[in-house]
Design a protein around this motif. Structure first.
Motif, short mmCIF file in Angstrom:
data_model
loop_
_atom_site.label_atom_id
_atom_site.label_comp_id
_atom_site.label_asym_id
_atom_site.label_seq_id
_atom_site.Cartn_x
_atom_site.Cartn_y
_atom_site.Cartn_z
N TYR A 102 0.86 -1.19 0.00
CA TYR A 102 0.00 0.00 0.00
C TYR A 102 0.89 1.24 0.00
N ILE A 103 0.65 2.13 -0.96
CA ILE A 103 1.59 3.22 -1.23
C ILE A 103 0.98 4.58 -0.93
N SER A 104 1.77 5.41 -0.22
CA SER A 104 1.44 6.81 0.02
C SER A 104 2.51 7.68 -0.64
N ASP A 105 2.16 8.94 -0.89
CA ASP A 105 3.05 9.84 -1.64
C ASP A 105 2.83 11.25 -1.12
N SER A 106 3.91 11.96 -0.79
CA SER A 106 3.78 13.31 -0.24
C SER A 106 5.03 14.11 -0.56
N ALA A 107 4.89 15.43 -0.52
CA ALA A 107 6.04 16.32 -0.78
C ALA A 107 5.91 17.58 0.07
N VAL A 170 -3.28 7.02 -6.52
CA VAL A 170 -2.20 6.33 -5.80
C VAL A 170 -2.83 5.33 -4.83
N GLY A 171 -2.03 4.40 -4.34
CA GLY A 171 -2.52 3.46 -3.33
C GLY A 171 -2.08 2.04 -3.56
N PHE A 172 -2.52 1.46 -4.68
CA PHE A 172 -2.06 0.12 -5.03
C PHE A 172 -0.77 0.19 -5.85
N ASN A 173 -0.62 1.28 -6.59
CA ASN A 173 0.59 1.56 -7.37
C ASN A 173 0.98 3.01 -7.12
N PRO A 194 -16.43 8.40 -3.96
CA PRO A 194 -15.95 7.79 -2.72
C PRO A 194 -15.13 6.53 -3.02
N GLY A 195 -14.00 6.38 -2.35
CA GLY A 195 -13.11 5.25 -2.59
C GLY A 195 -11.92 5.60 -3.46
N MET A 196 -11.95 6.77 -4.10
CA MET A 196 -10.78 7.21 -4.85
C MET A 196 -9.72 7.70 -3.86
N VAL A 197 -8.46 7.38 -4.14
CA VAL A 197 -7.33 7.92 -3.38
C VAL A 197 -6.41 8.59 -4.39
N ILE A 198 -6.15 9.88 -4.15
CA ILE A 198 -5.40 10.68 -5.12
C ILE A 198 -4.28 11.45 -4.43
N ALA A 199 -3.24 11.72 -5.20
CA ALA A 199 -2.14 12.58 -4.75
C ALA A 199 -2.29 13.92 -5.46
N ILE A 200 -2.54 14.97 -4.69
CA ILE A 200 -2.64 16.32 -5.21
C ILE A 200 -1.28 16.98 -4.98
N GLU A 201 -0.67 17.53 -6.05
CA GLU A 201 0.70 18.03 -5.87
C GLU A 201 1.02 19.24 -6.75
N GLU A 232 2.63 18.20 -1.59
CA GLU A 232 1.77 17.08 -2.01
C GLU A 232 1.24 16.36 -0.78
N HIS A 233 -0.02 15.92 -0.88
CA HIS A 233 -0.60 14.99 0.09
C HIS A 233 -1.34 13.89 -0.65
N THR A 234 -1.38 12.72 -0.05
CA THR A 234 -2.27 11.64 -0.49
C THR A 234 -3.61 11.83 0.22
N VAL A 235 -4.69 11.83 -0.55
CA VAL A 235 -6.02 12.18 -0.04
C VAL A 235 -7.03 11.11 -0.43
N ALA A 236 -7.84 10.68 0.53
CA ALA A 236 -8.92 9.73 0.26
C ALA A 236 -10.23 10.50 0.10
#
Length: 248
Positions: A102-107, A170-173, A194-201, A232-236
């Motif tokens: 499970y992958i997270s991404d931030s800056a 983001v999340g599975f890849n 609902p259920g989308m996980v995205i990285a806003i950057e 950047e944050h990973t957001v659900a």
């Protein structure tokens, strides 16, 4: 294809994001003149490994390090090296953590020592762009609502907005659909569910929009040598709100 996440998936990504946020807290204490970017990379790898997770960037498409460290007029994807931080640098750190798949991404972008008022404003506005984008990450809105929020806030200050790189699922890849541009374009514009996980950057330049890639095939710089900042944050996307997953 959009890959929606269930509650268990989101909880796992949140756990990954917590490790990422903890790593940034450790790094923040080390950003001072005299440290090398390789030192920061070593700190990053050691802490993530201690948490029984993996740096998601290391080896991704051949990337050689655990974290991207971009200084001053470098926008993203700077490779750690023997380069020494000096007073007045601004330091953009981009990190992904893989915890059990499970992958997270931030800056974040940080000042090193005393920086100019102009660069302080650049960092402040870029972080504001991120949170204005997150405010629009609500179920029922469209990707373009995020893009508009980022773009118009940056342009209020006559800052450049990078177009060649963008946020993403983001999340599975590490990179999934949809793409989340920081500008208003004519591309795909899905509705947020609902259920989308995205990285806003947001990647915001003090000068123009244009960038180029160095011969190392990774480091991205501003075409006019203006400084650049990156947050950047990973957001659900949940039924009733957006939740930041890369925080303590």
């Amino acid at each position: 294809m959009l890959k929606l996440k269930n509650k268990k998936d989101i909880e796992k990504i949140r756990s990954s994001g917590k490790i990422l946020a903890e790593t940034f807290e450790i790094i923040k204490e080390q950003i001072k003149p005299g440290i090398t970017t390789k030192d920061i990379d070593d700190i990053t790898y050691n802490y993530i490994n201690k948490c029984k997770a993996k740096p998601a960037f290391k080896g991704y498409m051949g990337y050689p390090a655990s974290i991207c460290i971009s200084l001053n007029d470098e926008v993203i994807h700077g490779i750690p090296s023997s380069r020494i931080l000096t007073d007045g640098d601004i330091v953009s750190l981009d990190l992904g953590v893989n915890l059990d798949g499970y992958i997270s991404d931030s800056a974040i972008t940080l000042p090193c020592g005393k920086i100019s008022e102009g660069n302080m404003l650049l960092i402040k506005v870029t972080e504001e762009c991120l949170y204005k984008g997150i405010e629009m990450a609500a179920a029922g809105n469209r990707v373009s609502d995020i893009s508009k929020a980022v773009f118009f806030h940056a342009k209020k200050y006559n800052f450049g907005v990078v177009r060649e790189f963008c946020g993403h699922g983001v999340g599975f890849n590490l990179h999934e659909e949809p793409q989340i541009p920081n500008y208003i374009g004519s591309g795909s514009n899905p509705r947020l569910k609902p259920g989308m996980v995205i990285a806003i950057e947001p990647m915001i330049n003090a000068g123009g929009d244009d960038i180029y890639i160095l011969d190392d095939k990774w480091t991205v710089k501003t075409a006019d040598n203006s400084y650049s900042a990156h947050f950047e944050h990973t957001v659900a996307i949940l039924e009733d709100k957006a939740e930041i997953l890369t925080c303590l």
